[in-house]
Design a protein around this motif. Structure first.
Motif, short mmCIF file in Angstrom:
data_model
loop_
_atom_site.label_atom_id
_atom_site.label_comp_id
_atom_site.label_asym_id
_atom_site.label_seq_id
_atom_site.Cartn_x
_atom_site.Cartn_y
_atom_site.Cartn_z
N VAL A 42 16.75 9.29 1.45
CA VAL A 42 18.03 8.58 1.39
C VAL A 42 17.83 7.35 0.52
CG1 VAL A 42 18.81 9.37 3.66
CG2 VAL A 42 17.50 7.25 3.47
N VAL A 43 18.93 6.73 0.11
CA VAL A 43 18.80 5.50 -0.67
C VAL A 43 19.04 4.30 0.23
CG1 VAL A 43 19.40 6.52 -2.89
CG2 VAL A 43 21.21 5.63 -1.43
N ASN A 44 18.39 3.20 -0.12
CA ASN A 44 18.59 1.97 0.65
C ASN A 44 19.68 1.13 0.00
OD1 ASN A 44 17.26 0.92 -1.62
ND2 ASN A 44 16.25 -0.66 -0.40
N ASN A 45 19.84 -0.09 0.44
CA ASN A 45 20.93 -0.94 -0.06
C ASN A 45 20.72 -1.37 -1.51
OD1 ASN A 45 18.73 -2.54 1.05
ND2 ASN A 45 19.99 -4.33 0.63
N THR A 46 19.50 -1.22 -2.05
CA THR A 46 19.26 -1.56 -3.46
C THR A 46 19.18 -0.32 -4.33
OG1 THR A 46 16.84 -1.58 -3.24
CG2 THR A 46 18.00 -3.63 -2.74
N GLU A 47 19.51 0.85 -3.77
CA GLU A 47 19.56 2.14 -4.46
C GLU A 47 18.20 2.74 -4.74
OE1 GLU A 47 23.01 2.89 -7.24
OE2 GLU A 47 22.81 0.72 -7.51
N ALA A 48 17.14 2.24 -4.10
CA ALA A 48 15.83 2.89 -4.18
C ALA A 48 15.82 4.11 -3.26
CB ALA A 48 14.73 1.92 -3.77
N LEU A 49 15.05 5.13 -3.63
CA LEU A 49 14.91 6.32 -2.80
C LEU A 49 13.86 6.06 -1.72
CD1 LEU A 49 15.56 9.33 -2.26
CD2 LEU A 49 13.72 9.92 -3.85
N VAL A 50 14.20 6.35 -0.48
CA VAL A 50 13.31 6.12 0.66
C VAL A 50 12.97 7.47 1.28
CG1 VAL A 50 12.99 4.93 2.86
CG2 VAL A 50 14.38 3.88 1.05
N LYS A 293 14.33 -1.29 -6.49
CA LYS A 293 15.72 -1.09 -6.91
C LYS A 293 15.86 0.35 -7.40
CE LYS A 293 14.59 -3.25 -11.36
NZ LYS A 293 14.88 -4.38 -12.26
N LYS A 294 16.95 0.67 -8.02
CA LYS A 294 17.21 2.03 -8.47
C LYS A 294 16.05 2.55 -9.31
CE LYS A 294 20.96 4.80 -10.43
NZ LYS A 294 22.32 4.75 -11.01
N GLY A 295 15.53 3.70 -8.94
CA GLY A 295 14.38 4.29 -9.62
C GLY A 295 13.08 4.12 -8.86
N ALA A 296 13.01 3.14 -7.96
CA ALA A 296 11.81 2.95 -7.14
C ALA A 296 11.76 3.99 -6.03
CB ALA A 296 11.79 1.55 -6.56
N LEU A 297 10.55 4.25 -5.53
CA LEU A 297 10.34 5.22 -4.45
C LEU A 297 9.61 4.53 -3.31
CD1 LEU A 297 10.42 8.20 -3.42
CD2 LEU A 297 8.18 8.49 -4.50
N ASN A 320 0.55 1.57 6.24
CA ASN A 320 0.41 1.83 4.81
C ASN A 320 1.75 2.17 4.17
OD1 ASN A 320 -1.13 2.16 2.39
ND2 ASN A 320 -1.14 4.37 2.70
N THR A 321 2.78 1.37 4.44
CA THR A 321 4.05 1.58 3.77
C THR A 321 3.89 1.22 2.29
OG1 THR A 321 4.75 -0.64 4.42
CG2 THR A 321 5.43 1.18 5.83
N ARG A 322 4.53 1.97 1.42
CA ARG A 322 4.29 1.81 -0.02
C ARG A 322 5.58 1.89 -0.82
NH1 ARG A 322 -1.03 0.72 -2.18
NH2 ARG A 322 -2.48 1.27 -0.51
N VAL A 323 5.53 1.33 -2.03
CA VAL A 323 6.62 1.51 -2.99
C VAL A 323 6.00 1.73 -4.36
CG1 VAL A 323 6.83 -1.01 -3.33
CG2 VAL A 323 8.69 0.52 -4.03
N SER A 324 6.52 2.72 -5.09
CA SER A 324 6.12 2.92 -6.48
C SER A 324 7.31 2.60 -7.38
CB SER A 324 5.65 4.36 -6.73
OG SER A 324 6.72 5.28 -6.62
N TYR A 325 7.01 2.02 -8.52
CA TYR A 325 8.05 1.67 -9.48
C TYR A 325 7.41 1.56 -10.86
CZ TYR A 325 6.09 -2.89 -8.14
OH TYR A 325 5.24 -3.92 -7.83
N PRO A 326 8.19 1.84 -11.91
CA PRO A 326 7.63 1.71 -13.26
C PRO A 326 7.39 0.24 -13.61
CG PRO A 326 9.97 2.21 -13.35
CD PRO A 326 9.57 2.31 -11.91
#
Length: 529
Positions: A42-50, A293-297, A320-326
């Motif tokens: 699902v997406v969060n409030n900043t449009e990142a995919l969770v 934000k949008k595009g992050a995972l 070990n919660t994580r986020v990937s982003y360009p």
């Protein structure tokens, strides 16, 4: 569903993949929509995919295998992290993975590169069962369009089938998941695990084998650069602050995790960042926070109740919660992810014993010693049964990803330090005035000020005093840092208790280093000054 001429996918045809189900080089937005439609996120409030990565919320290093054969069998440092797999088993697993993926409704294929330096770039073709994992590949590898390349002829293939569970008896594996690297066929197989980080670290392992053959030192470190071009490297295990301290508003980020050091300088292996986000706040880590934000995972987090706002303090799924982003999500960055030779190297450690100084300068033999030890400490709560500080050693600050003997990398680092006259420091981001549970953790703003003093050159101008136990050069003062915090023994209520704790940690270092020591080395010299 094919978004490319099938002639461009002939490598997949050779691997017996069905081409009509392939979704090629989809955009982050298309992948996000696909994941949502398949109820995988699902997406969060900043449009990142969770997403939730399922059974595995971290790497499984004991399930990493290297196919035993060819020239590699005599070069690999076979160990608990480099397990041999018979080629017969590899072929059986590859065949099973191919048949499994061909039965899916869609396959997500991406072409991308590793290594920012054009001289060393390696093209990878990634085949994913899940769109979210293809988004991870988009974020973390180097995108062809950003380096003015449109068509990729893959040198390596990464085949990911998280939904496939292996039969260990038939496949020669420890359990139903496995990460398998075949250097001869240039294939990485990842099966049974949905943890996206396995893709990243498998690529890193490949580079750690190939690049030393080209006289390039691969490193598990972050790197950044000042406005005048001065480069710094940050080594450290998880939880020591490598990503946090290298992401500096006053310096441009080169990369947060994996780099090569050639004769001309530093270059990032990756096209993105993979940051821990447990307890993330905008105040303490604004660059990482704002990159979501949008595009992050985002992986394995939970929302505040009745909202799509992430609760970064919730560790109920994993710490070990994580986020990937360009990297493009970080505005203050080096756009080509390359820089000159570093001026400073910083070894980060989180010492839960409370005995290492907040900052110390290392001479060459100490640098070699602490690099090979790769020390940090686990504390109560990180693993079941841990009630007091537990030392953790990982050679070269990345033992699970090093297919060659650690001394290969240590010797290359030592050569670069001498050649480029690099100053090496150790910064403790852990405890002071007592061990975990008695003392307190060094505040992040103090660690930032110490790093700033190192990188500005101001700390090089002060007087130093050797520590009596470890022989480390401790500065008598540091700009903007309270002087009293610099000498760890002085912060303990009981000096003799400090001495006992320090000697215990010193013995841990000596015992661990014994597996790396050479016949002509006098280890006592490491602790003398």
């Amino acid at each position: 569903m094919t978004h490319v001429q099938t002639s461009n996918l002939k490598s997949l045809k050779k691997l017996n993949f069905s081409l009509e189900k392939i979704c090629y080089q989809l955009s982050p937005n298309e992948l996000t929509i696909a994941a949502i439609n398949q109820k995988q996120g699902v997406v969060n409030n900043t449009e990142a995919l969770v997403i939730n990565t399922g059974q595995f919320t971290g790497r499984s290093p004991k399930d990493k295998y290297i196919v035993y054969g060819g020239a590699e069998k005599d070069r690999i440092d076979w160990s608990e992290f480099n397990n041999p797999l018979d080629p017969v088993y590899f072929e059986a697993i590859l065949d099973e993975a191919t048949r499994y993926l061909n039965a899916r409704n869609a396959l997500y294929v991406r072409d991308a590169y590793a290594c920012a330096d054009p001289k060393y770039q390696i093209p990878f073709r990634i085949v994913n069962e899940l769109p979210a994992m293809n988004l991870f590949a988009y974020n973390m590898l180097i995108r062809p369009e950003e380096i003015n390349k449109s068509v990729v002829t893959p040198d390596w293939h990464i085949i990911s089938a998280p939904g496939l569970k292996l039969n260990p008896t038939k496949c020669g594996t420890r359990q139903g998941n496995a990460i398998i690297i075949n250097f001869e066929k240039k294939i990485i197989l990842i099966v049974g695990s949905g943890y996206t980080g396995e893709i990243k670290k498998a690529v890193f392992t490949v580079l750690n084998y190939l690049l030393p053959q080209q006289d390039v030192l691969p490193m598990h470190c972050a790197a950044n650069m000042s406005s005048d071009g001065s480069t710094a490297l940050f080594f450290g295990l998880s939880g020591t602050g490598k990503t946090t301290l290298s992401t500096d508003p006053y310096r441009r980020l080169i990369g947060d995790d994996e780099h090569g050091w050639s004769e001309t300088g530093i270059f990032n292996f990756e096209g993105g960042c993979y940051a821990k986000c447990i307890h993330l706040t905008e105040e303490k880590e604004p660059d990482i926070y704002n990159a979501i934000k949008k595009g992050a995972l985002v992986e394995n987090t939970r929302f505040f109740e009745n909202s799509n706002i992430i609760n970064f303090n919730d560790s109920s799924i994993t710490e070990n919660t994580r986020v990937s982003y360009p990297l493009s999500h970080i505005s203050n960055r080096v756009t080509n992810a390359m820089a000159g030779n570093p001026k400073h190297i910083i070894f980060l450690t989180c010492d839960a014993f409370g005995v290492l100084p907040p900052v110390s300068k290392l001479f060459l033999q100490q640098a070699n010693f602490y690099f090979l030890n790769g020390y940090t400490a686990k504390v109560a709560g990180t693993e079941n049964g841990i009630k007091e500080p537990k030392p953790t050693f990982s050679a070269c600050f990345g033992a699970p990803f090093m297919p060659l003997h650690p001394r290969v990398y240590a010797n290359m680092l030592e050569k670069q330090i001498v050649k480029n006259e690099v100053t090496v420091w150790m910064v403790n981001t852990g405890w002071i005035a007592g061990a975990y549970g008695e003392g307190y953790r060094i505040p992040l703003d103090i660690s930032r000020k110490i790093i700033a003093a190192i990188l500005s050159g101001k700390l090089g101008d002060v007087l130093f005093k050797p520590d009596p136990t470890f022989g480390l050069n401790i500065p008598l003062s540091c700009p903007d840092v309270p002087t009293g915090i610099l000498c760890p023994r002085n912060n303990w209520k009981d000096g003799k208790a400090y001495d006992r704790q320090a000697q215990q940690l010193k013995n841990y270092f000596i015992d661990n280093y014994a597996k790396f020591a050479t016949d002509n080395m006098n280890i006592s010299e490491v602790f003398e000054n």
